[in-house]
Design a protein around this motif. Structure first.
Motif, PDB file in Angstrom:
ATOM      1  N   ARG A  29       0.848  -1.194   0.000  1.00  0.00           N
ATOM      2  CA  ARG A  29       0.000   0.000   0.000  1.00  0.00           C
ATOM      3  C   ARG A  29       0.878   1.237   0.000  1.00  0.00           C
ATOM      4  N   ALA A  30       0.368   2.291  -0.592  1.00  0.00           N
ATOM      5  CA  ALA A  30       1.071   3.574  -0.573  1.00  0.00           C
ATOM      6  C   ALA A  30       0.187   4.582   0.147  1.00  0.00           C
ATOM      7  N   GLU A  31       0.713   5.188   1.169  1.00  0.00           N
ATOM      8  CA  GLU A  31      -0.011   6.224   1.886  1.00  0.00           C
ATOM      9  C   GLU A  31       0.171   7.542   1.137  1.00  0.00           C
ATOM     10  N   PRO A  32      -0.909   8.280   0.915  1.00  0.00           N
ATOM     11  CA  PRO A  32      -0.799   9.553   0.188  1.00  0.00           C
ATOM     12  C   PRO A  32       0.235  10.503   0.785  1.00  0.00           C
ATOM     13  N   GLU A  33       0.323  10.543   2.109  1.00  0.00           N
ATOM     14  CA  GLU A  33       1.282  11.438   2.762  1.00  0.00           C
ATOM     15  C   GLU A  33       2.717  11.059   2.410  1.00  0.00           C
ATOM     16  N   ALA A  34       2.995   9.765   2.316  1.00  0.00           N
ATOM     17  CA  ALA A  34       4.344   9.312   1.959  1.00  0.00           C
ATOM     18  C   ALA A  34       4.676   9.709   0.527  1.00  0.00           C
ATOM     19  N   ALA A  35       3.716   9.589  -0.362  1.00  0.00           N
ATOM     20  CA  ALA A  35       3.945   9.978  -1.756  1.00  0.00           C
ATOM     21  C   ALA A  35       4.211  11.479  -1.855  1.00  0.00           C
ATOM     22  N   LEU A  36       3.456  12.272  -1.107  1.00  0.00           N
ATOM     23  CA  LEU A  36       3.675  13.723  -1.129  1.00  0.00           C
ATOM     24  C   LEU A  36       5.045  14.088  -0.561  1.00  0.00           C
ATOM     25  N   ARG A  37       5.468  13.409   0.509  1.00  0.00           N
ATOM     26  CA  ARG A  37       6.808  13.667   1.067  1.00  0.00           C
ATOM     27  C   ARG A  37       7.889  13.296   0.055  1.00  0.00           C
ATOM     28  N   TYR A  38       7.697  12.185  -0.644  1.00  0.00           N
ATOM     29  CA  TYR A  38       8.658  11.756  -1.663  1.00  0.00           C
ATOM     30  C   TYR A  38       8.761  12.811  -2.763  1.00  0.00           C
ATOM     31  N   LEU A  39       7.630  13.288  -3.248  1.00  0.00           N
ATOM     32  CA  LEU A  39       7.644  14.297  -4.312  1.00  0.00           C
ATOM     33  C   LEU A  39       8.246  15.614  -3.838  1.00  0.00           C
ATOM     34  N   ASP A  40       7.975  15.995  -2.595  1.00  0.00           N
ATOM     35  CA  ASP A  40       8.603  17.196  -2.038  1.00  0.00           C
ATOM     36  C   ASP A  40      10.119  17.059  -2.003  1.00  0.00           C
ATOM     37  N   GLU A  41      10.589  15.890  -1.590  1.00  0.00           N
ATOM     38  CA  GLU A  41      12.044  15.654  -1.531  1.00  0.00           C
ATOM     39  C   GLU A  41      12.643  15.624  -2.935  1.00  0.00           C
ATOM     40  N   LEU A  42      11.932  15.053  -3.887  1.00  0.00           N
ATOM     41  CA  LEU A  42      12.389  15.043  -5.278  1.00  0.00           C
ATOM     42  C   LEU A  42      12.525  16.472  -5.792  1.00  0.00           C
ATOM     43  N   ASP A  43      11.575  17.322  -5.455  1.00  0.00           N
ATOM     44  CA  ASP A  43      11.659  18.740  -5.829  1.00  0.00           C
ATOM     45  C   ASP A  43      12.861  19.403  -5.171  1.00  0.00           C
ATOM     46  N   ARG A  44      13.026  19.155  -3.882  1.00  0.00           N
ATOM     47  CA  ARG A  44      14.107  19.802  -3.136  1.00  0.00           C
ATOM     48  C   ARG A  44      15.483  19.385  -3.640  1.00  0.00           C
ATOM     49  N   ARG A  45      15.658  18.093  -3.852  1.00  0.00           N
ATOM     50  CA  ARG A  45      16.986  17.588  -4.232  1.00  0.00           C
ATOM     51  C   ARG A  45      17.307  17.744  -5.707  1.00  0.00           C
ATOM     52  N   HIS A  46      16.286  17.629  -6.561  1.00  0.00           N
ATOM     53  CA  HIS A  46      16.572  17.539  -7.992  1.00  0.00           C
ATOM     54  C   HIS A  46      15.823  18.543  -8.850  1.00  0.00           C
ATOM     55  N   GLY A  47      14.969  19.354  -8.246  1.00  0.00           N
ATOM     56  CA  GLY A  47      14.204  20.304  -9.037  1.00  0.00           C
ATOM     57  C   GLY A  47      12.973  19.692  -9.677  1.00  0.00           C
ATOM     58  N   GLY A  48      12.547  18.545  -9.199  1.00  0.00           N
ATOM     59  CA  GLY A  48      11.335  17.902  -9.707  1.00  0.00           C
ATOM     60  C   GLY A  48      11.616  16.637 -10.486  1.00  0.00           C
ATOM     61  N   ALA A  49      10.527  15.958 -10.819  1.00  0.00           N
ATOM     62  CA  ALA A  49      10.647  14.673 -11.509  1.00  0.00           C
ATOM     63  C   ALA A  49      11.245  14.817 -12.910  1.00  0.00           C
ATOM     64  N   LYS A  50      10.823  15.824 -13.649  1.00  0.00           N
ATOM     65  CA  LYS A  50      11.363  15.992 -15.009  1.00  0.00           C
ATOM     66  C   LYS A  50      12.870  16.223 -14.980  1.00  0.00           C
ATOM     67  N   ALA A  51      13.305  17.098 -14.098  1.00  0.00           N
ATOM     68  CA  ALA A  51      14.748  17.371 -14.005  1.00  0.00           C
ATOM     69  C   ALA A  51      15.509  16.109 -13.624  1.00  0.00           C
ATOM     70  N   TRP A  52      14.962  15.332 -12.675  1.00  0.00           N
ATOM     71  CA  TRP A  52      15.614  14.099 -12.266  1.00  0.00           C
ATOM     72  C   TRP A  52      15.683  13.107 -13.425  1.00  0.00           C
ATOM     73  N   LEU A  53      14.592  12.973 -14.170  1.00  0.00           N
ATOM     74  CA  LEU A  53      14.577  12.038 -15.299  1.00  0.00           C
ATOM     75  C   LEU A  53      15.630  12.403 -16.341  1.00  0.00           C
ATOM     76  N   PHE A  54      15.741  13.684 -16.661  1.00  0.00           N
ATOM     77  CA  PHE A  54      16.746  14.092 -17.647  1.00  0.00           C
ATOM     78  C   PHE A  54      18.158  13.895 -17.104  1.00  0.00           C
TER      79      PHE A  54
END
Length: 75
Positions: A29-54
């Motif tokens: 199961r994925a808790e919505p709060e965990a997904a939001l924390r993950y996306l926030d950290e992805l933004d903080r560390r890498h500038g978002g999912a698109k930037a990380w993918l590139f």
């Protein structure tokens, strides 16, 4: 949120199947709060999912569009 469709696809792969089959239901199961924390950290560390993918090797906007299309399909 249940992720059964994703797990069904991964269980079919030799590298994941045995380990995922043995996981308890609550671990799938994925808790919505965990997904939001993950996306926030992805933004903080890498500038978002698109930037990380590139940065990880995605090479074109066309590839990004194709990936987005695949991820948006229902399981």
């Amino acid at each position: 949120m249940e992720l059964n469709g994703v797990f069904d696809l991964l269980i079919a792969l030799p590298t994941y199947g045995e380990r995922l089959s043995a996981m308890p239901v609550e671990a799938k199961r994925a808790e919505p709060e965990a997904a939001l924390r993950y996306l926030d950290e992805l933004d903080r560390r890498h500038g978002g999912a698109k930037a990380w993918l590139f940065a990880a090797g995605l090479s074109s906007a066309d590839e990004l569009d194709a990936l987005s299309d695949q991820l948006a399909k229902p399981l």
